[in-house]
Design a protein around this motif. Sequence first.
Motif, PDB file in Angstrom:
ATOM      1  N   VAL A  76       4.769   7.503  -0.464  1.00 38.30           N
ATOM      2  CA  VAL A  76       4.193   6.568   0.666  1.00 38.30           C
ATOM      3  C   VAL A  76       2.962   6.532   0.423  1.00 38.30           C
ATOM      4  O   VAL A  76       2.376   7.392   0.370  1.00 38.30           O
ATOM      5  N   TRP A  77       2.433   5.149   0.659  1.00 34.70           N
ATOM      6  CA  TRP A  77       1.011   4.919   0.497  1.00 34.70           C
ATOM      7  C   TRP A  77       0.201   4.291   1.929  1.00 34.70           C
ATOM      8  O   TRP A  77       0.953   3.295   2.160  1.00 34.70           O
ATOM      9  N   THR A  78      -0.818   4.726   2.218  1.00 36.56           N
ATOM     10  CA  THR A  78      -1.252   4.250   3.592  1.00 36.56           C
ATOM     11  C   THR A  78      -2.628   3.545   3.139  1.00 36.56           C
ATOM     12  O   THR A  78      -3.447   3.822   2.262  1.00 36.56           O
ATOM     13  N   TYR A  87      -1.110   0.269   7.647  1.00 36.91           N
ATOM     14  CA  TYR A  87       0.016  -0.401   7.114  1.00 36.91           C
ATOM     15  C   TYR A  87       0.339   0.526   5.884  1.00 36.91           C
ATOM     16  O   TYR A  87      -0.354   1.441   5.461  1.00 36.91           O
ATOM     17  N   THR A  88       1.693   0.522   5.430  1.00 35.98           N
ATOM     18  CA  THR A  88       2.116   1.675   4.375  1.00 35.98           C
ATOM     19  C   THR A  88       2.956   0.698   3.297  1.00 35.98           C
ATOM     20  O   THR A  88       3.396  -0.176   3.631  1.00 35.98           O
ATOM     21  N   SER A  90       5.739   1.784   0.641  1.00 36.52           N
ATOM     22  CA  SER A  90       6.608   2.891   0.196  1.00 36.52           C
ATOM     23  C   SER A  90       7.270   2.520  -1.113  1.00 36.52           C
ATOM     24  O   SER A  90       8.163   1.606  -1.131  1.00 36.52           O
ATOM     25  N   MET A 179      -5.388   2.228  -1.457  1.00 32.78           N
ATOM     26  CA  MET A 179      -4.579   2.923  -0.664  1.00 32.78           C
ATOM     27  C   MET A 179      -4.625   4.228  -0.875  1.00 32.78           C
ATOM     28  O   MET A 179      -4.796   4.628  -1.972  1.00 32.78           O
ATOM     29  N   LYS A 181      -2.246   8.215  -1.045  1.00 35.16           N
ATOM     30  CA  LYS A 181      -1.150   8.659  -1.036  1.00 35.16           C
ATOM     31  C   LYS A 181      -1.065   9.641   0.105  1.00 35.16           C
ATOM     32  O   LYS A 181      -1.817  10.481   0.453  1.00 35.16           O
ATOM     33  N   ASN A 182       0.206   9.469   0.827  1.00 35.35           N
ATOM     34  CA  ASN A 182       0.316  10.279   2.324  1.00 35.35           C
ATOM     35  C   ASN A 182      -0.047  11.575   2.033  1.00 35.35           C
ATOM     36  O   ASN A 182      -0.226  12.450   3.020  1.00 35.35           O
TER      37      ASN A 182
END
Length: 269
Positions: A76-78, A87-88, A90, A179, A181-182
Amino acid sequence: MTKSEKKSGKNTILIIVVLLVIAAAAVYFIFFRNGGLTGGSEKKNNTAETQKATEFSITPADEEDAALFTDSLVGVWTSYTEEGEPYTYSFEKDGSLHYQQEGKDSKEYTYSFEDGLLTVKDSKRTHVYQLSKDAVGMMARLHNGEWQNDFAIIAEDIPNFGGCVYIADGIMYLGDKCMCKNDALDDFDGKSLEGEWVGVVGDTVDFAADGSYTYIKNADTFKGSYAVDFKKNTLDITINGTTNAHDKDSWGISGRILHIGKQYYFKVL
């Protein structure tokens, strides 16, 4: 020329003038509404140093980079929109991709990576990204308007070309967006502003230890100074003799995420 024709000509000119005014207002709103790192006055007092256009070229990544990219992509990338909305993306192992913006319905895509190209598509559109280290910092150093033209030229050889992609230190540079990565969002303690930050639209800001900063977006460079007080949660940004004061409600650092107004950045480690 009849009276009717003269009246029609005047109406046409009036419509064109109105459209030009609206367009100018839109550009002003998009680029200057936040008044943060640029002071909101680029054109008025020439605080921007416009660099010469960079000769555009892309060096494809090698096999080692391709392997690292494949290993890093799933997850998941934010990120945030230019309006500051989170937004994300995935990326799943099965090749599915889910886009979720807060408060909106999710969007479903598929993705594949082959021969150094990341292809993202849904039922209507296809976007193709070239894996390359050139993705890092690309949007900061390319002039607005010119990069769109460069991408269009490349699209003649790579249909649906959307830019370059690369992953470095938990940050993905994807076309004209960035973005984080979570599982890498907490890789910074958030106790210092010093160092380099990359914006969600690829702009960069470097806060130096001497209290100065350098901000770069679309090949325009802005220089100013800053003063941060973590005890009071205040940040003062000064450029061209004007100081913009931010309190805890208009700026902050959380892990690797910095926001100043509606502008969001990730810490470059």
